[in-house]
Scaffold this active site. Structure first.
Site, short mmCIF file in Angstrom:
data_model
loop_
_atom_site.label_atom_id
_atom_site.label_comp_id
_atom_site.label_asym_id
_atom_site.label_seq_id
_atom_site.Cartn_x
_atom_site.Cartn_y
_atom_site.Cartn_z
N HIS A 6 44.39 5.84 34.98
CA HIS A 6 45.70 5.18 34.91
C HIS A 6 46.77 6.23 35.21
O HIS A 6 46.52 7.43 35.14
CB HIS A 6 45.94 4.60 33.52
CG HIS A 6 45.03 3.48 33.16
ND1 HIS A 6 45.09 2.24 33.77
CD2 HIS A 6 44.01 3.41 32.26
CE1 HIS A 6 44.15 1.46 33.24
NE2 HIS A 6 43.49 2.14 32.34
N ASN A 63 38.42 0.93 26.00
CA ASN A 63 37.78 -0.32 25.60
C ASN A 63 36.34 -0.34 26.10
O ASN A 63 36.13 -0.29 27.31
CB ASN A 63 38.55 -1.52 26.17
CG ASN A 63 38.10 -2.84 25.58
OD1 ASN A 63 37.36 -2.87 24.61
ND2 ASN A 63 38.56 -3.93 26.16
N GLY A 68 41.52 2.89 28.70
CA GLY A 68 40.71 3.61 29.68
C GLY A 68 40.99 5.09 29.75
O GLY A 68 42.13 5.54 29.57
N HIS A 75 35.56 2.79 37.93
CA HIS A 75 36.70 2.03 38.44
C HIS A 75 37.41 2.87 39.50
O HIS A 75 38.01 3.89 39.17
CB HIS A 75 37.66 1.68 37.30
CG HIS A 75 37.05 0.81 36.25
ND1 HIS A 75 37.05 -0.57 36.32
CD2 HIS A 75 36.37 1.12 35.12
CE1 HIS A 75 36.42 -1.07 35.27
NE2 HIS A 75 35.99 -0.06 34.53
N LEU A 76 37.30 2.45 40.75
CA LEU A 76 37.96 3.17 41.85
C LEU A 76 39.34 2.60 42.16
O LEU A 76 40.08 3.17 42.96
CB LEU A 76 37.08 3.15 43.09
CG LEU A 76 35.73 3.89 42.95
CD1 LEU A 76 34.95 3.81 44.26
CD2 LEU A 76 35.94 5.34 42.53
N ASP A 102 32.29 5.07 32.79
CA ASP A 102 33.40 4.10 32.73
C ASP A 102 34.71 4.78 33.14
O ASP A 102 35.75 4.57 32.54
CB ASP A 102 33.52 3.46 31.35
CG ASP A 102 34.41 2.22 31.32
OD1 ASP A 102 34.83 1.77 32.41
OD2 ASP A 102 34.71 1.71 30.23
N HIS A 107 30.44 -7.14 30.21
CA HIS A 107 31.43 -6.58 29.29
C HIS A 107 31.46 -7.54 28.11
O HIS A 107 31.85 -8.71 28.26
CB HIS A 107 32.79 -6.52 29.99
CG HIS A 107 33.93 -6.10 29.13
ND1 HIS A 107 34.62 -4.93 29.35
CD2 HIS A 107 34.53 -6.68 28.06
CE1 HIS A 107 35.60 -4.82 28.45
NE2 HIS A 107 35.56 -5.87 27.66
N ASP A 125 33.45 -7.22 34.53
CA ASP A 125 33.85 -6.09 33.68
C ASP A 125 35.35 -6.01 33.52
O ASP A 125 36.11 -6.22 34.47
CB ASP A 125 33.33 -4.77 34.23
CG ASP A 125 33.66 -3.62 33.29
OD1 ASP A 125 33.25 -3.68 32.13
OD2 ASP A 125 34.39 -2.70 33.71
N ASN A 157 37.12 -5.36 39.09
CA ASN A 157 38.42 -5.81 38.54
C ASN A 157 39.58 -5.10 39.24
O ASN A 157 40.40 -4.43 38.62
CB ASN A 157 38.49 -5.66 37.03
CG ASN A 157 38.20 -4.25 36.54
OD1 ASN A 157 37.58 -3.46 37.23
ND2 ASN A 157 38.67 -3.94 35.34
#
Length: 429
Positions: free
Chosen positions: A314, A283, A329, A67-68, A310, A184, A157, A99
């Site tokens: 955050h 998750n 996450g 996740h970028l 993954d 997912h 996802d 996402n």
């Protein structure tokens, strides 16, 4: 002018480290010299020389689930910071999830990510597009247009596709285009409001638990749909013994299903969570020790194909909201290899070749990428790893904007020392 990497080690087919010298030219590995002749100092004049000082040269690591956060959540991570974090972790190719805000569900957004990665990224970035518009599960995206824009696969996802009919339609469309569907797996009716797995930790702290079957129900459903449509179906971040049982059976039946697992699901269970610290909230959640053992064995027997991080950064403010309210996450780029090397290779459970295979050659094979090997003619994407270096995990030193890791203070061995992408050194300690 090319680049010579001298005084490096390579793994041979017997998992032995042998002396090697590697010549890189025009973004490709042009020559590999091993054995006694690698000690010869000649041939390097007029070229750039990198002295590996005995470090292991390996194919650049490949992470097919990251996740970028850009566009929309740049306060958590950007393509610039995320790719630097990836490079520090030894990753040369990463696949970013859709996402974001806006969701990567139009050719315009795919183009944005690709152009941003070319301008500001330092590793290879490939992008997923979403299965449904805005990841709402109500209407399929335009798969053909997204493919033509450069998306390589489809996933929602972050959420499971709740409608079986929607997922079957998506699989049929993807199969007609020769593209994979990545899922997912989560039944929302079983998980709403639950922050951790359904187990001893949840009961001790009075928290609603996420049951194993919430994941496995979707895995089973999707395997049947994949059999019906003939699509390549790939299961995200497998975490339960029940899911593994279903995937193993599907493979035995010849259904085209592949799967991935994260480092944290291989080394941590819910019994390890020290308290209500949201840096332990992800998750799928940390499951039982039995599930951890099942994941390890499934990776070893080939039921699970690849390792992914993954990587999910955050802000510290978000994670400070506590176990119930904080987002799911953890970050993963900068700890993945040393964590698994320390826990599985140094303890003798895995060979170094096995670990590298699951993080390089196998992901390239599953998704048809050119990378993943150290061979003459292959892309010059590689990592130099100091297998002897011991270091304590310190999130303050991360290149990622995210500091959210449960591994703070862990002493790990086997750290990347330099990362080369397309024949260019993009990060070095």
């Amino acid at each position: 002018m090319g680049i010579w990497i001298i005084n490096s080690k390579l793994l041979n087919e017997q998992n032995e480290q042998i002396a090697a010298k590697i010549y890189i030219e025009e973004g490709k590995i042009a020559r590999i010299i091993t054995g006694g002749s690698a000690e010869d100092g000649g041939q390097t004049e007029g070229h750039e020389v990198i002295d590996a000082q005995g470090k292991l040269a390996a194919p650049g690591l490949i992470d097919m689930h990251v996740h970028l956060r850009e566009p929309g959540f740049e306060y958590k991570e950007t393509i610039a910071t995320g790719t630097r974090s990836a490079a520090r972790g030894g990753f040369t190719t990463i696949a970013c999830m859709p996402n974001t805000r806006p969701v990567i569900d139009t050719p315009k957004t795919v183009h944005f990510v690709k152009e941003k990665a070319e301008q500001e990224g330092i590793v290879n970035v490939i992008t997923y597009a979403s299965i449904t518009k805005n990841e709402l599960g109500r209407e399929l995206t335009d798969f053909a247009a997204l493919r033509d824009a450069g998306a390589f696969a489809f996933t929602d996802d972050g959420v499971g596709v709740q409608s079986a009919q929607m997922m079957k339609d998506a699989m049929a469309k993807a199969a007609s285009l020769g593209m994979p569907i990545i899922a997912h797996c989560e039944d929302n009716t079983l998980v709403e409001g639950a922050p951790v797995t359904d187990g001893a930790f949840a009961r001790k702290h009075g928290l609603k638990g996420i049951p194993n079957e919430s994941e496995a129900i979707h895995v089973g459903r999707d395997i049947l749909l994949a059999e019906a449509t003939g699509v390549h179906y790939h299961v995200c971040h497998v975490s339960t013994e029940q899911s593994i049982r279903l995937i193993r059976q599907a493979k035995q039946l010849g259904i085209k299903v592949t799967a991935e697992v994260c480092p944290h699901h291989l080394v941590l269970s819910d019994e390890d969570i020290p308290g209500l610290d949201a840096n332990w909230k992800m998750n799928p959640p940390l499951r039982s020790p039995r599930d951890v053992q099942a994941c390890i064995e499934a990776l070893e027997d080939g039921t699970i194909d690849i390792i992914v991080t993954d990587h999910a950064p955050h802000s510290e403010e978000e994670k400070a909201k506590g176990m119930q309210a904080a987002p799911f996450g953890i970050v993963g780029f900068e700890t993945a290899f040393p964590l698994l090397y320390t826990k599985f290779v140094l303890t003798g459970r895995w060979t170094l070749s096995f670990l590298l295979d699951k993080m390089t050659r196998k992901p390239a094979e599953v998704f048809g990428l050119a990378q993943g090997t150290l061979a003459e003619g292959a892309p010059a994407d590689l990592v130099l790893i100091d297998l002897n270096k011991e270091q304590v995990v310190d999130p303050a030193q991360f290149l990622s904007k995210g500091r959210n890791t449960p591994f703070t203070g862990w002493s790990l061995q086997g750290w990347p020392a330099a990362t080369i992408v397309n024949g260019k050194v993009v990060w070095s300690e």
